[in-house]
Design an enzyme around this catalytic site. Structure first.
Site, PDB file in Angstrom:
ATOM      1  N   LYS A  38      33.664  40.017  48.515  1.00 14.14           N
ATOM      2  CA  LYS A  38      32.887  40.937  47.665  1.00 14.14           C
ATOM      3  C   LYS A  38      33.838  41.878  46.915  1.00 14.14           C
ATOM      4  CE  LYS A  38      32.173  43.832  51.778  1.00 14.14           C
ATOM      5  NZ  LYS A  38      31.233  44.183  52.842  1.00 14.14           N
ATOM      6  N   ARG A 137      21.279  49.979  58.651  1.00  8.31           N
ATOM      7  CA  ARG A 137      21.325  49.661  57.220  1.00  8.31           C
ATOM      8  C   ARG A 137      20.224  48.632  57.003  1.00  8.31           C
ATOM      9  NH1 ARG A 137      27.323  48.177  54.978  1.00  8.31           N
ATOM     10  NH2 ARG A 137      26.844  46.150  55.879  1.00  8.31           N
ATOM     11  N   HIS A 167      25.772  43.435  61.956  1.00  8.81           N
ATOM     12  CA  HIS A 167      27.025  44.025  61.477  1.00  8.81           C
ATOM     13  C   HIS A 167      27.404  45.198  62.364  1.00  8.81           C
ATOM     14  CE1 HIS A 167      30.224  44.749  58.690  1.00  8.81           C
ATOM     15  NE2 HIS A 167      29.752  45.883  58.234  1.00  8.81           N
ATOM     16  N   ARG A 223      33.026  36.931  60.170  1.00  7.20           N
ATOM     17  CA  ARG A 223      33.165  37.307  58.755  1.00  7.20           C
ATOM     18  C   ARG A 223      34.469  38.079  58.569  1.00  7.20           C
ATOM     19  NH1 ARG A 223      28.110  38.902  60.258  1.00  7.20           N
ATOM     20  NH2 ARG A 223      28.643  41.088  60.004  1.00  7.20           N
ATOM     21  N   TYR A 268      48.327  68.555  32.854  1.00 10.09           N
ATOM     22  CA  TYR A 268      47.126  69.388  32.687  1.00 10.09           C
ATOM     23  C   TYR A 268      47.093  70.532  33.699  1.00 10.09           C
ATOM     24  CZ  TYR A 268      44.936  65.718  29.833  1.00 10.09           C
ATOM     25  OH  TYR A 268      44.632  64.802  28.850  1.00 10.09           O
ATOM     26  N   CYS A 315      46.912  61.965  35.069  1.00  7.78           N
ATOM     27  CA  CYS A 315      45.981  61.915  33.930  1.00  7.78           C
ATOM     28  C   CYS A 315      45.241  60.573  33.955  1.00  7.78           C
ATOM     29  CB  CYS A 315      46.739  62.040  32.615  1.00  7.78           C
ATOM     30  SG  CYS A 315      47.986  63.340  32.579  1.00  7.78           S
ATOM     31  N   MET A 316      44.404  60.345  32.947  1.00  7.89           N
ATOM     32  CA  MET A 316      43.644  59.097  32.925  1.00  7.89           C
ATOM     33  C   MET A 316      44.565  57.883  32.762  1.00  7.89           C
ATOM     34  SD  MET A 316      40.507  57.821  30.487  1.00  7.89           S
ATOM     35  CE  MET A 316      39.487  59.254  30.684  1.00  7.89           C
ATOM     36  N   ASP A 317      45.630  58.053  31.963  1.00  5.09           N
ATOM     37  CA  ASP A 317      46.460  56.905  31.609  1.00  5.09           C
ATOM     38  C   ASP A 317      47.953  57.088  31.875  1.00  5.09           C
ATOM     39  OD1 ASP A 317      44.012  56.019  30.136  1.00  5.09           O
ATOM     40  OD2 ASP A 317      44.607  57.727  28.884  1.00  5.09           O
TER      41      ASP A 317
HETATM   42  C1  LIG Z   1      31.854  44.033  54.047  1.00  2.00           C
HETATM   43  C2  LIG Z   1      31.224  43.332  55.183  1.00  2.00           C
HETATM   44  C3  LIG Z   1      32.004  42.572  56.062  1.00  2.00           C
HETATM   45  C4  LIG Z   1      33.506  42.561  56.038  1.00  2.00           C
HETATM   46  O1  LIG Z   1      34.001  43.729  56.673  1.00  2.00           O
HETATM   47  P1  LIG Z   1      35.559  43.904  56.962  1.00  2.00           P
HETATM   48  O2  LIG Z   1      35.646  45.148  57.728  1.00  2.00           O
HETATM   49  O3  LIG Z   1      36.227  43.975  55.638  1.00  2.00           O
HETATM   50  O4  LIG Z   1      35.966  42.691  57.710  1.00  2.00           O
HETATM   51  C5  LIG Z   1      31.359  41.822  57.022  1.00  2.00           C
HETATM   52  N1  LIG Z   1      30.015  41.850  57.116  1.00  2.00           N
HETATM   53  C6  LIG Z   1      29.230  42.598  56.322  1.00  2.00           C
HETATM   54  C7  LIG Z   1      27.759  42.585  56.513  1.00  2.00           C
HETATM   55  C8  LIG Z   1      29.819  43.371  55.333  1.00  2.00           C
HETATM   56  O5  LIG Z   1      29.037  44.125  54.553  1.00  2.00           O
END
Ligand SMILES: *Cc1c(COP(=O)(O)O)cnc(C)c1O
Length: 385
Positions: A38, A137, A167, A223, A268, A315-317
């Site tokens: 992601k 969540r 999770h 995961r 700045y 700064c921004m850049d």
């Molecule tokens: C982002 C996420 C992960 C990965 O988490 P890490 O700590 O980067 O391994 C696994 N499961 C869910 C549901 C997540 O949202």
């Protein structure tokens, strides 16, 4: 390949391959891995990483957060399953079904609508159930009522429950009491489903921290997220069990050096004033690239293997650094904003701490304006602008 002198993120594909290999060694033989890519692979580039993962048998598929991210993976022609970990809005259901993108389901109404859409397209969509065991969540609560709902979902045409996951909220802490409680709740719930004859083939609950330190939570799949990129999920997890290689470096070049007298303000707000004759180098990168403004007067970069402190506000850049003690520094010399330069190593953990951020956040926020250059066997092999 074009030079990217202003700034680029070097992504070491060998490090990523090695991190996958190390994780593979650390999990059970029959446990598969889901590569979490992601936020464009935590800023590293989702597609190049998925292309690499595509060749590994032990990788079940990819996980992303949004429908758009999932469609990007599909458009790139990758064949392994894609799972969306976050909520999917109804406007995207037709595309999910068409591309066989797995959504997380945690409500009866969602399942009903997905079922209708799948039937309309004369297809079957695999789904994953989300279970809330302590993160509070998205996810079904682990109650008897949820079991009833899930039983109803199993009877819906056009959808099939392929996976069920939860999770961990606190697996990255040294004390695993809380994470173990979540695991027990998860196993109790899936156990009850089993008793009712509802067998779900892909049970997964571990994130990176779980992969590192909770072998008992391996189940059918894990995961892997932050660890793919060579970053540890927290300071509390052990570095010993699994040596990770940081995959990203951030490089730029000095564009200008000037000598300032004592008592001259820099950037700045004049928040920094020279206290001696100072050689000031300008670096053409800023918060517009995701280089945090909170590093103002706090951070440093590496030039010729030495630390050059940031002077005044980012700064921004652009931002300025002190090169008085690096007399060999010249215009167009390389600057390391993150990564290795000679003996010195500026880690994402250090930068995150200095900028008041979280390491995950630091790499995710490296902006679109920063080209990614991919390295293999120490050579740049392709870039992505
Ligand atoms: C982002 C996420 C992960 C990965 O988490 P890490 O700590 O980067 O391994 C696994 N499961 C869910 C549901 C997540 O949202």
């Amino acid at each position: 390949m074009k030079k990217h002198s202003r700034v680029y993120a070097a992504v070491d594909m060998d490090a990523i391959a090695e991190n996958f290999r190390q994780m593979r060694e650390n999990i059970n033989r029959d446990t598969k891995m889901i590569a979490v890519i992601k936020t464009d692979g935590y800023g590293h580039g989702a597609i190049p990483i998925a292309r690499m993962a595509e060749q590994y048998d032990y990788i079940w598929g990819y996980a992303v957060a949004t429908a758009e991210e999932a469609l990007e993976i599909k458009k790139a022609g990758l064949l392994k399953p894609v799972l969306i970990l976050g909520y999917t809005f109804e406007e995207d259901y037709a595309r999910l079904v068409r591309h066989q993108i797995r959504p997380v389901v945690f409500k009866l109404s969602t399942a009903g609508k997905l079922s209708e859409e799948a039937c309309r397209q004369n297809k079957v969509l695999p789904i994953h159930l989300g279970l809330d065991t302590g993160m509070s969540r998205i996810g079904f609560p682990d109650t008897a009522e949820s079991i009833d709902i899930i039983r109803k979902i199993t009877q819906m045409p056009g959808i099939v429950i392929e996976g069920i996951f939860t999770h961990f909220a606190r697996a990255d802490e040294s004390d695993k009491t809380n994470a173990r409680k979540q695991l027990v709740r998860y196993l109790e719930f899936t156990g009850k489903l089993e008793e009712m004859g509802i067998h779900i083939p892909v049970r997964h609950c571990s994130n990176s921290a779980g992969i590192l330190e909770m072998r008992e939570a391996n189940l059918d799949a894990v995961r892997a997220g932050i660890t793919i990129y060579g970053i540890y999920p927290s300071e509390e997890v052990s570095r010993e069990s699994l040596p990770l290689m940081p995959a990203m470096e951030l490089k730029s070049h000095i564009v200008y050096i000037k000598e300032l007298e004592e008592g001259v303000p820099v950037s700045y707000g004049g928040t920094f004033v020279t206290s001696r004759r100072t050689a000031v180098a300008t670096i053409p990168v800023g918060y517009g690239d995701g280089y945090p403004r909170s590093l103002s007067n706090r951070g440093w970069v590496l030039i010729h293997g030495k630390k050059a402190p940031i002077l005044g506000r980012v700064c921004m850049d652009q931002f300025m650094v002190d090169v008085t003690d690096i007399p060999e520094a010249g215009e167009l010399d390389e600057v390391t904003l993150m990564g290795r330069d000679g003996e010195e190593f500026l880690s994402v953990d250090t930068l995150a701490k200095l900028s008041g951020r979280f390491p995950y956040e630091f790499v995710c926020d490296i902006g679109k304006r920063v080209p990614r250059v991919y390295y293999q066997d120490g050579r740049a092999v392709f870039d992505r602008i």
